[in-house]
Every structure is written in C-alpha cells, then in structure tokens.
Scaffold this motif. Structure first.
Motif, PDB file in Angstrom:
ATOM      1  N   TYR A   1       0.828  -1.198   0.000  1.00 16.18           N
ATOM      2  CA  TYR A   1       0.000   0.000   0.000  1.00 16.18           C
ATOM      3  C   TYR A   1       0.866   1.252   0.000  1.00 16.18           C
ATOM      4  O   TYR A   1       1.902   1.307   0.660  1.00 16.18           O
ATOM      5  CB  TYR A   1      -0.886   0.032   1.246  1.00 16.18           C
ATOM      6  N   THR A   2       0.409   2.272  -0.715  1.00 21.17           N
ATOM      7  CA  THR A   2       1.048   3.571  -0.568  1.00 21.17           C
ATOM      8  C   THR A   2       0.726   4.108   0.826  1.00 21.17           C
ATOM      9  O   THR A   2      -0.214   3.644   1.490  1.00 21.17           O
ATOM     10  CB  THR A   2       0.532   4.563  -1.616  1.00 21.17           C
ATOM     11  N   LEU A   3       1.491   5.097   1.261  1.00 21.28           N
ATOM     12  CA  LEU A   3       1.271   5.657   2.592  1.00 21.28           C
ATOM     13  C   LEU A   3      -0.151   6.205   2.727  1.00 21.28           C
ATOM     14  O   LEU A   3      -0.841   5.943   3.721  1.00 21.28           O
ATOM     15  CB  LEU A   3       2.297   6.762   2.866  1.00 21.28           C
ATOM     16  N   GLU A   4      -0.596   6.938   1.719  1.00 18.21           N
ATOM     17  CA  GLU A   4      -1.926   7.522   1.789  1.00 18.21           C
ATOM     18  C   GLU A   4      -3.005   6.443   1.841  1.00 18.21           C
ATOM     19  O   GLU A   4      -3.962   6.514   2.633  1.00 18.21           O
ATOM     20  CB  GLU A   4      -2.151   8.443   0.586  1.00 18.21           C
ATOM     21  N   ALA A   5      -2.859   5.407   0.987  1.00 21.30           N
ATOM     22  CA  ALA A   5      -3.854   4.339   0.964  1.00 21.30           C
ATOM     23  C   ALA A   5      -3.870   3.565   2.278  1.00 21.30           C
ATOM     24  O   ALA A   5      -4.930   3.161   2.767  1.00 21.30           O
ATOM     25  CB  ALA A   5      -3.578   3.393  -0.210  1.00 21.30           C
ATOM     26  N   ALA A   6      -2.686   3.359   2.852  1.00 25.52           N
ATOM     27  CA  ALA A   6      -2.602   2.620   4.112  1.00 25.52           C
ATOM     28  C   ALA A   6      -3.284   3.399   5.233  1.00 25.52           C
ATOM     29  O   ALA A   6      -4.026   2.829   6.043  1.00 25.52           O
ATOM     30  CB  ALA A   6      -1.144   2.346   4.457  1.00 25.52           C
ATOM     31  N   ARG A   7      -3.037   4.693   5.290  1.00 26.51           N
ATOM     32  CA  ARG A   7      -3.666   5.501   6.335  1.00 26.51           C
ATOM     33  C   ARG A   7      -5.187   5.521   6.182  1.00 26.51           C
ATOM     34  O   ARG A   7      -5.932   5.447   7.167  1.00 26.51           O
ATOM     35  CB  ARG A   7      -3.107   6.923   6.296  1.00 26.51           C
ATOM     36  N   GLU A   8      -5.659   5.609   4.931  1.00 27.89           N
ATOM     37  CA  GLU A   8      -7.097   5.596   4.697  1.00 27.89           C
ATOM     38  C   GLU A   8      -7.695   4.254   5.105  1.00 27.89           C
ATOM     39  O   GLU A   8      -8.786   4.199   5.697  1.00 27.89           O
ATOM     40  CB  GLU A   8      -7.385   5.878   3.215  1.00 27.89           C
ATOM     41  N   ALA A   9      -6.981   3.163   4.792  1.00 32.54           N
ATOM     42  CA  ALA A   9      -7.485   1.831   5.125  1.00 32.54           C
ATOM     43  C   ALA A   9      -7.563   1.636   6.632  1.00 32.54           C
ATOM     44  O   ALA A   9      -8.537   1.075   7.150  1.00 32.54           O
ATOM     45  CB  ALA A   9      -6.589   0.759   4.497  1.00 32.54           C
TER      46      ALA A   9
ATOM     47  N   ILE B   1      -7.828  -6.942   4.647  1.00 37.76           N
ATOM     48  CA  ILE B   1      -8.673  -6.297   3.648  1.00 37.76           C
ATOM     49  C   ILE B   1      -8.049  -6.413   2.283  1.00 37.76           C
ATOM     50  O   ILE B   1      -6.876  -6.714   2.124  1.00 37.76           O
ATOM     51  CB  ILE B   1      -8.895  -4.802   3.979  1.00 37.76           C
ATOM     52  N   LEU B   2      -8.856  -6.181   1.278  1.00 39.93           N
ATOM     53  CA  LEU B   2      -8.373  -6.098  -0.080  1.00 39.93           C
ATOM     54  C   LEU B   2      -8.527  -4.658  -0.529  1.00 39.93           C
ATOM     55  O   LEU B   2      -9.533  -4.004  -0.236  1.00 39.93           O
ATOM     56  CB  LEU B   2      -9.175  -7.020  -1.016  1.00 39.93           C
ATOM     57  N   ALA B   3      -7.543  -4.165  -1.258  1.00 39.15           N
ATOM     58  CA  ALA B   3      -7.616  -2.785  -1.724  1.00 39.15           C
ATOM     59  C   ALA B   3      -7.764  -2.758  -3.235  1.00 39.15           C
ATOM     60  O   ALA B   3      -7.468  -3.720  -3.920  1.00 39.15           O
ATOM     61  CB  ALA B   3      -6.353  -2.023  -1.307  1.00 39.15           C
ATOM     62  N   ASP B   4      -8.229  -1.622  -3.730  1.00 39.94           N
ATOM     63  CA  ASP B   4      -8.275  -1.460  -5.168  1.00 39.94           C
ATOM     64  C   ASP B   4      -6.865  -1.454  -5.724  1.00 39.94           C
ATOM     65  O   ASP B   4      -5.919  -1.035  -5.068  1.00 39.94           O
ATOM     66  CB  ASP B   4      -8.946  -0.120  -5.519  1.00 39.94           C
ATOM     67  N   GLU B   5      -6.743  -1.904  -6.972  1.00 43.55           N
ATOM     68  CA  GLU B   5      -5.403  -2.003  -7.566  1.00 43.55           C
ATOM     69  C   GLU B   5      -4.718  -0.655  -7.586  1.00 43.55           C
ATOM     70  O   GLU B   5      -3.497  -0.565  -7.477  1.00 43.55           O
ATOM     71  CB  GLU B   5      -5.501  -2.574  -8.983  1.00 43.55           C
TER      72      GLU B   5
END
Length: 523
Positions: free
Chosen positions: A496-504, A515-519
């Motif tokens: 995960y990017t930092l931003e995506a990880a924080r949002e997750a 969890i699964l994230a969008d590509e």
C-alpha cells in the motif's frame, strides 16, 4: 507418546552444558523450552536425538527406558527433529531429501514414486503446498522448513523437536508455522518448541520450562507475564521496551540517489532508491524479506555488481569502490546471514573478531599478523558483548547461533565508524542480549554515527528507528516517522502507498491480511 528426561547431564571437558535436567512432555502437548542462547537447550535436544550421548541420566518413552546410539535409533523410536540450520541437501529435490536415509525400494532400486506420494499426502494434510519435484535450493526458507517437517513426519515421528524454528522466518511464515504446530498437537503429536522469543511462546505453548546455564530454573504457564519469563531466562530484571532519548540528527552523512541493481539476467532487483541518513540518527528499513533489502545493504558495501546511481558518504562516492575500500572508510557491516557471509567457521573467535581489520595496525605489521594485539582485542570484545565461549581460541562454529551473532556485532561496532549498517542485527539472539545490543546500537547513534538497520522484525524496527523507510518490490514506498501507526506500516509492507494505508486503517483495517484494496491503491 509421553517423553521423560530424568537427570540428563552432558559435559564437554570442564563445561557442564546440561546439569541433571528433568523434563516431561505429555502426549499431544506443545512444550516450550525457553532460554538464552548457550543455555543448553539445543544440547539437551541433541542428546534426545542421539547426536550426543548423555554423561548421566536416562530417556524414557511411554515409561520405557531407551538408549540411542545415533539419530537413526531416535527416528525409529518415533522422535523427529528440525534443526535451526536445516539438514537438507540443496541440489536434491524435495522427494529425494525426504527419502534420504530412509530410502524406500528393493533390490537396490530406489522407489522415488513412493517418496513423491508421501510428500503429496503430507503436504495436502497440512496445507504445505510443497512440490515433491522442486529443488530444495530454489525454495524459500519457510518452504524448506516445511520440507524438514515432512521429512520427520514421513518417519512416523510422535515427538517432534523444533529447534529455534522461527529464527529465519518472516512474521507471516511464523504465523503459518504456529498454525501447523497446533494442528500437529491436535492430531496427537508431542512438540518440543525450543525458542527464546517470548511472544511466540505465549502464543503457542501449552507449558513452558525455562533453562538457564544448563539447569532448569522454573516452569510457567503461557499466561505468565513476559517480564517474568524474561527474568527467569536471564536471572535478572530485563527491560523489554527500549528507553532511548530522542535523536539529535546532524547533517546528511549518507546520500543515496537513483540507486538500482540489475542481475545478470537483466532482472531489476533494486529500482531507483533515494535515501538520506543523517549523523546521529537510526534509519530503519522495514519490509517483508525478499523486497530488495539484501540488495540495498550489499550495494552500499560494494558487494553487488550491476549497480547504477550514486552512494555518497561524507560527499565521497562509494559506487565503484571495492568492499575492502568501503570497510576501510569506516563502514561497519552486519550481514543478514552470519553463517555464510559474516564468519569463517573454522577460524577462532579471536580471528573472526578482526576479519575486517586483520591487514591493518595494530593487528598486523606488514604481512605479519600480531597475535598479541588480536588476542587483546578479542578478550575485550568477548567481555563487553558477553560472548559465551570457553576460550577465544575456540572455533566460532562451536558457539551457539546467538553468540555467533554477538561476535559479528562486536566486530562491526568495535572501532570508530563513519557509518553502521546492520541487517537482522539480533537474529537468533535471546531477549537479554537483544536488550544489550539495542542499547549498543543507540549508543552508536548518540556518538553521531549514521545508522541503517534492516530487520524483518517490525517491533525491532519501531523500537530502534528514528525514521522508517518501507521497501516493497525493490523500491522505497515511503519514509515515515518511527511513531507511525503500526498497522499503516504493515499495510505498506504489503504494497500500500502511505496515503492508501492511512485511509485503510482509518476505515478499520488492522492488518495487511484483513482487507483487499483497489489495484490503484497498491504499488
């Protein structure tokens, strides 16, 4: 099968490795043997496995005394052992390794088909996903360990000894191993789990026996406090949390720009890495093993070919310089694999402590070594780092894994440094020694030395670091403060990017597996 050890004693010269040890392992139980490196845990199990003959005491299986003249006797009696350093033949296939020493067949012909079938059956039973025709040296470490377990189970092991089984595993592989241990226990296998990792003991053990300096010093339940267990192990109170002052970083000492590594087949192993490390700070590198950390540290040391980009140390370019020149520039290095890359097994402890300086004064005069200076250095470092050895003249191969690691750390930190790089600095080291080594690393930072630490132990990275760089697939996903949320770091390690990880994490995700994230959120 019930295992009983009564009064087991093992002596090497004047050194008492096991002193009248009593131990009972009940059928279908995970019994943890907890202790420092060099405490006598592995020696005790080597006696059980027939590798050593006891100097006193007896072994009983289901109440009947047994005598083993070698591992073959132990295996036939239903005892299997997975050693810390795997006993596999790397160029052989999985099936060939499993049948080795217990070859099925008749009239001189090997029945490889039966061995393959055995591997498939055990692999399916325990969800190992092991191909019987895979070559062992091509398998990751976690898979090789499963091969060792299959090998033991194929011989109908009813008591399985696991000697420091998580020392070379990633956190995910460790979780998988613990699930396997629980399944084996539930099917009736007795397991002796040798370790020094408190969290793992509490997670999987049914009972705990603590051994210190060759003697049983206590027993405990898994519910016991970690501090209590640590104190039993080392005989004193131990601080499990590292207490360090905030860093006071100075100017940039190490500057890495556009660093890349490509192998002989054109595969990119390290891709466009940028990093700055300041005087007086610890930069931790986190990531699942195999994402470029090895190539990064080896590139910094001049051990990789196919390097592009720039590595500046105090403004001087290191790319293109030899490893000898880089070490002579004051770089201390602890490689991730001490056995293959850090030590010469047949050399003495004293000789290993000067491997990086044996050509220089005061350890050499011209082409001649100065044994007195080498012994003086060794005596001081062995004392400072509490290396458990009978003599500085002993071969380093006779030391436990943790004490070998102390030798490597002592060598790297025993001189004035312009940069300290350590990959897996406390791998295989017990809790008491980890406390000391962590303090020693922080002391190096406080002297103003720039420090780079690479570890697959996220707890270690968080405790030691002032900033953390997360690696994924050969690149740096981001550099964050050491107080970044642990779950954010875990998700970044999964891509995960930092931003995506924080949002997750803000949305409720707690682990990289949950969890699964969008590509588009994953690099």
């Amino acid at each position: 099968m019930k295992l009983e050890l009564r009064g087991i004693t093992k002596v090497f010269g004047t050194f008492v490795a096991n002193d009248a040890i009593d131990l009972v392992v009940e059928p279908g139980e995970i019994h943890s043997l907890l202790g420092e490196n060099g405490a006598g845990k592995s020696t005790l199990m080597n006696v059980l496995y027939g590798l050593y003959r006891p100097d006193g005491g007896q072994i009983l299986l289901d109440g009947a005394p047994v005598h083993f003249s070698g591992p073959g006797d132990a295996m036939r009696a239903g005892i299997g052992m997975v050693h810390q350093h795997f006993m596999l033949v790397p160029p052989f296939t999985v099936a060939e390794n499993v049948m080795l020493g217990n070859e099925p067949g008749s009239l001189g012909f090997l029945d490889l088909a039966t061995a393959r079938r055995t591997v498939r059956e055990l692999s399916a039973r325990f969800n190992f996903e092991i191909d019987p025709d895979a070559v062992v040296e091509d398998l990751p470490v976690g898979a090789q360990q499963r091969v060792e377990i299959i090998k033991a189970l194929s011989r109908q092991a009813k008591v399985l000894v696991l000697d420091e089984p998580t020392a070379v595993l990633t956190p995910h592989e460790t979780d998988e191993l613990m699930a396997i241990m629980r399944q084996l226990r539930d099917e009736g296998t007795s397991i002796v789990f040798i370790t020094h990792k408190l969290r793992e003991v509490k997670a999987v053990a049914d009972r705990i026996t603590v051994i210190r300096r060759g003697r049983i010093v206590g027993t405990a339940e898994p519910s016991a406090d970690q501090t209590e267990l640590a104190s039993l192990m080392v005989g004193r109170s131990v601080a499990l949390d590292l207490d360090k002052a905030p860093a006071d970083p100075g100017e940039v000492a190490l500057q890495v720009k556009g660093l890349g590594v490509t192998d002989a087949d054109g595969i990119v192993l390290l891709d466009d890495v940028d990093l700055d490390v300041h005087h007086g700070e610890v930069l931790g590198v986190a990531g699942v093993q195999g994402n470029g950390q090895t190539e990064l540290t080896e590139a910094l040391l001049g051990l990789q070919s196919g390097v592009r980009g720039s590595i500046l140390l105090e403004g001087k370019e290191l790319v293109g310089r030899s490893t000898r020149q880089i070490l002579d520039a004051g770089v201390g290095f602890v490689p991730e694999d001490r056995t293959h890359d850090a030590l010469v097994a047949d050399f003495s402890v004293a000789e290993n402590l000067v491997l990086d300086q044996h050509h220089r004064a005061p350890f050499a005069s011209g082409v001649m070594l100065r044994p007195g200076a080498i012994r003086q250095r060794a005596t001081a470092e062995v004392a400072e780092f509490d290396v458990r050895t009978g003599s500085i003249d002993d071969a380093v191969s006779t030391l436990s894994g943790g004490n070998q690691q102390k030798v490597v750390m002592a060598r790297a930190l025993g001189r004035d440094l312009s940069l300290f790089i350590a990959s897996q600095p406390t791998r295989g080291v017990d809790v008491g020694s980890i406390e000391f080594l962590h303090r020693r690393i922080v002391a190096e930072r406080d002297k103003g030395t720039p420090v780079v630490i690479v570890s697959t132990e996220l707890d270690e990275v968080i405790q030691l670091s002032d900033r953390i760089a997360v690696m994924y697939r050969g690149g740096i996903l981001g550099v964050v403060p050491a107080d970044e949320d642990r779950d954010v770091l875990g998700l970044m390690m999964a891509g995960y990017t930092l931003e995506a990880a924080r949002e997750a994490v803000a949305a409720g995700a707690r682990t990289s597996d949950s969890i699964l994230a969008d590509e588009g959120d994953i690099v």
